[in-house]
Design an enzyme around this catalytic site. Structure first.
Site, PDB file in Angstrom:
ATOM      1  CE  LYS A  70      -4.210  -2.070   1.754  1.00 63.36           C
ATOM      2  NZ  LYS A  70      -3.766  -3.486   1.874  1.00 63.36           N
TER       3      LYS A  70
HETATM    4  C1  LIG Z   1      -4.391  -4.566   1.321  1.00 62.72           C
HETATM    5  C2  LIG Z   1      -3.610  -5.819   1.205  1.00 62.72           C
HETATM    6  C3  LIG Z   1      -3.991  -6.853   0.317  1.00 62.72           C
HETATM    7  C4  LIG Z   1      -5.266  -6.786  -0.506  1.00 62.72           C
HETATM    8  O1  LIG Z   1      -5.202  -5.830  -1.522  1.00 62.72           O
HETATM    9  P1  LIG Z   1      -6.550  -5.348  -2.269  1.00 62.72           P
HETATM   10  O2  LIG Z   1      -6.117  -4.186  -3.095  1.00 62.72           O
HETATM   11  O3  LIG Z   1      -7.495  -4.942  -1.171  1.00 62.72           O
HETATM   12  O4  LIG Z   1      -7.064  -6.477  -3.071  1.00 62.72           O
HETATM   13  C5  LIG Z   1      -3.171  -7.960   0.208  1.00 62.72           C
HETATM   14  N1  LIG Z   1      -2.056  -8.086   0.947  1.00 62.72           N
HETATM   15  C6  LIG Z   1      -1.660  -7.124   1.821  1.00 62.72           C
HETATM   16  C7  LIG Z   1      -0.428  -7.330   2.617  1.00 62.72           C
HETATM   17  C8  LIG Z   1      -2.414  -5.947   1.977  1.00 62.72           C
HETATM   18  O5  LIG Z   1      -2.021  -5.011   2.855  1.00 62.72           O
END
Ligand SMILES: *Cc1c(COP(=O)(O)O)cnc(C)c1O
Length: 498
Positions: A137
Site C-alpha cells: 500500500k
Molecule cells: C491490502 C492488502 C492486500 C489486498 O489488496 P486489495 O487491493 O485490497 O485487493 C493484500 N495483501 C496485503 C499485505 C495488503 O495489505
C-alpha cells in the site's frame, strides 16, 4: 482525460477533482472515460526507464490538470531509493531451486509436478513491500501524500483524513501524510487488537498532524464511527473531512505502474506475455493489473488469489457475487484480505458489462442492495471474465499458507509473508508453459511474525530500521466507541481552515 462514474452520473471530472473526492455523487466509482493505449514502440521506449520516470509517463496519460514539470517532480520525490529501499523500487526476484543436496528431506520436499513446471515457466516474486510500512500500500499511498499536499496548497485548502484500520492501510496512510502541510490524519483502530509490530509502527509516530485513536471495540466499531462522522454532512463540510480508502482512483492508478515495471524486468521483448498472481481483498491491486492489461501491456492471465474470505474466487468460478455478512467474515492469518465485499470490484464489472451503467446500477444499486448478491452465471458477459479479460482465481486456507511458507523456505531459501503465500499457492494452480508467472509480494514476513513462527519455528528477519520499535514511546488516545467523543477530538485537533 475525463473521468466517468460507473453508475452513469452525467458530470465528467478531471483528475484533481476526483483526487480529493471518494465516491461519485451517484454512489459509483470513477474510471477514465477510455484506457489510453500503449503501442509497441512506447513499450520499447519505456523499457529502460527508471521507476520514477516510468511512473511519470504512465500518470501523464491520466492526468491533464497538473503541469508536466510538477508531475515529474512529484514522481521523482515519491519513488526514491531512500523511501523504497532499492533503486528498482519493485525488484523482481526469480524463485530458483537451491542447489541439490542443500536441505534435502527438509520441509515439504517440494511438489513434483511443480518442479517440472518451474522448468517450463519461470516463477518470480515482485517485491512491493520495501516502503516505510513494509506492505504494497505504500506504493500508492506515498504518491497520494505528495499529490494531496500539492493540490491542497494549489487550492489553498486543508483536509482532515478520517479512517479506520485493522493494520496495513492506516500505517501506510500515516507514513504518507506525516509532516505534510495542510493535511491531518485521524486514524481509528481497535484497541489492543493489532499486532505489537503494527501498533508500534503507527503509535510511535510523533508528527503533530498524525492522530492515533484506539477505539475500545472491534474493527467494525471503528468503521461505524467513520461512517457516522462522514454521514453528518454539516460536520464533514465544516471540518473538511476526507478519506484515503482503496476506492480512490489515484491509488489504483499509481499501482498500474508496477505491473509495467514487473513486466519489463521479466521479459526481453514485447512479444513475451507474463501472468500475475495477486493476493486480493478489496480488488484494488488486481484491478490495477486489469487497467494495465486494458492499456495493452501483454498480460496473459490475472490470477485473483483469496484466502478463506473467497467472495472473489466464488465470482470468478461461478458468476455469483455474494457479499458476506460481517459475522461470516473469517479472521485469518492473512488479515489484510479479510473482507466481506470487494469495494473496487464494481470497476471491473463495469468493463465486463461493456460499460453499460444502467445494467450496472441494476446489479449494484438494486440486486446487491436488496438481496445481498447478483448472479451473472447465465449472462454471456460472464464468459468474457476469463476469455477476454484473462481472469482466473483460487483460494487458500491457513494450512495452505503454512505449507507454502515452509515449502518456499525449504526449496527456494526465501521467507514469504502470509498474503504472498496465498498468492503463490494459487499461482501454482495456474502456471502455463512458456509464460512467466509473477507473484506480487504484498507484505514482508516481519509484519505477520506469529504465523511465520508457526510455520518455520523461528522469527522472520527484521529490517534494521525497525529494531526495537516496540519500546518507543507511543502517541495514541484511547476512546470509547462514541461518535460525539470522536467528533469533539477532531474539532479540537483538526487543521485550521485555510
Ligand atoms: C491490502 C492488502 C492486500 C489486498 O489488496 P486489495 O487491493 O485490497 O485487493 C493484500 N495483501 C496485503 C499485505 C495488503 O495489505
Amino acid at each position: 482525460m475525463l473521468y466517468v462514474s460507473t453508475r452513469g452520473h452525467a458530470n465528467k471530472q478531471h483528475f484533481c477533482d476526483i483526487l480529493l473526492e471518494g465516491l461519485a455523487p451517484d454512489g459509483g466509482l470513477y474510471l477514465p472515460e477510455t484506457y489510453p493505449q500503449v503501442s509497441d514502440a512506447t513499450l520499447t521506449r519505456w523499457r529502460g526507464l527508471a521507476y520514477a520516470d516510468l511512473a511519470f509517463e504512465i500518470l501523464s496519460l491520466y492526468i491533464d490538470d497538473i503541469p508536466a514539470p510538477d508531475l515529474r517532480a512529484l514522481c521523482a520525490r515519491t519513488y526514491t531509493e531512500e523511501v523504497f529501499g532499492t533503486r528498482a523500487i519493485t525488484p523482481l526476484r526469480r524463485l530458483a531451486e537451491k542447489p541439490a543436496g542443500a536441505d534435502v528431506g527438509k520441509g515439504q520436499g517440494g511438489l513434483k509436478s511443480e518442479r517440472v513446471l518451474a522448468e517450463v515457466a519461470p516463477l518470480y516474486l515482485q517485491g512491493l513491500s520495501n516502503g516505510p510500512t513494509l506492505a504494497f500500500k505504500d506504493l500508492a499511498m506515498q504518491l497520494l501524500g505528495n499529490l494531496f499536499e500539492y493540490e491542497l496548497a494549489r487550492r489553498g485548502e486543508t483536509l482532515n483524513i478520517l479512517g479506520a484500520t485493522s493494520g496495513d492501510t492506516g500505517s501506510a496512510a500515516e507514513y504518507a501524510m506525516r509532516g505534510k502541510h495542510g493535511v491531518s490524519v485521524f486514524m481509528t483502530s481497535p484497541y489492543g487488537r493489532m499486532s505489537a509490530f503494527q501498533q508500534a509502527q503507527m503509535f510511535s509516530l510523533t508528527d503533530a498532524n498524525i492522530h492515533n485513536i484506539a477505539i475500545e471495540g472491534v474493527f467494525d466499531d471503528c468503521q461505524d464511527l467513520v461512517k457516522a462522522v462522514s454521514n453528518d454532512l454539516a460536520f464533514k463540510r465544516k471540518y473538511k473531512i476526507g478519506t484515503v480508502n482503496s476506492i480512490n482512483w489515484a491509488r489504483l492508478m499509481a499501482q498500474v505502474v508496477y505491473y509495467f515495471a514487473g513486466y519489463f524486468q521479466a521479459t526481453r521483448g514485447n512479444s513475451e506475455e507474463v501472468s500475475f498472481s495477486v493476493p486480493s481483498g478489496n480488488f484494488g491491486n488486481v484491478c490495477a493489473g486489469h487497467v494495465a492489461r486494458m492499456m495493452g501491456l501483454p498480460i496473459k492471465t490475472l490470477v485473483v488469489a483469496t484466502n478463506e474470505n473467497d467472495v472473489l474466487d466464488e465470482f470468478f468460478r461461478t458468476g455469483v457475487y455474494r457479499v458476506r455478512r460481517s459475522a461470516d467474515t473469517h479472521a485469518t492469518s492473512s488479515p489484510s484480505m479479510d473482507i466481506s465485499k470487494a469495494s473496487n470490484f464494481e470497476r471491473f464489472v463495469f468493463d465486463l458489462l461493456g460499460r453499460d451503467s444502467e445494467k450496472l446500477r441494476g446489479l449494484f444499486a438494486r440486486q446487491l442492495a436488496e438481496n445481498g448478491y447478483f448472479d451473472l452465471s447465465a449472462d454471456p458477459a460472464f464468459k468474457d471474465a476469463a476469455q477476454r479479460y484473462g481472469f482466473v482465481s483460487g483460494r487458500s486456507t491457513h494450512a495452505n499458507r503454512l505449507a507454502t511458507i515452509r515449502d518456499t523456505d525449504a526449496r527456494f531459501g526465501t521467507v514469504i509473508d502470509t498474503h504472498t503465500a496465498d498468492g503463490l499457492k494459487v499461482a501454482r494452480e495456474h502456471i502455463r508453459p512458456g509464460v512467466s508467472m509473477i507473484v506480487l509480494e504484498t507484505a514482508l514476513p516481519i509484519k505477520f511474525a506469529e504465523t511465520i513462527v508457526e510455520a518455520l519455528g523461528h522469527k522472520p528477519a527484521r529490517p534494521a530500521k525497525f529494531e526495537g520499535i516496540e519500546a518507543l514511546p507511543k502517541q495514541v488516545v484511547v476512546m470509547a466507541p462514541e461518535v460525539g467523543t470522536v467528533k469533539a477530538y477532531i474539532a479540537r485537533h483538526c487543521e485550521p481552515v485555510a
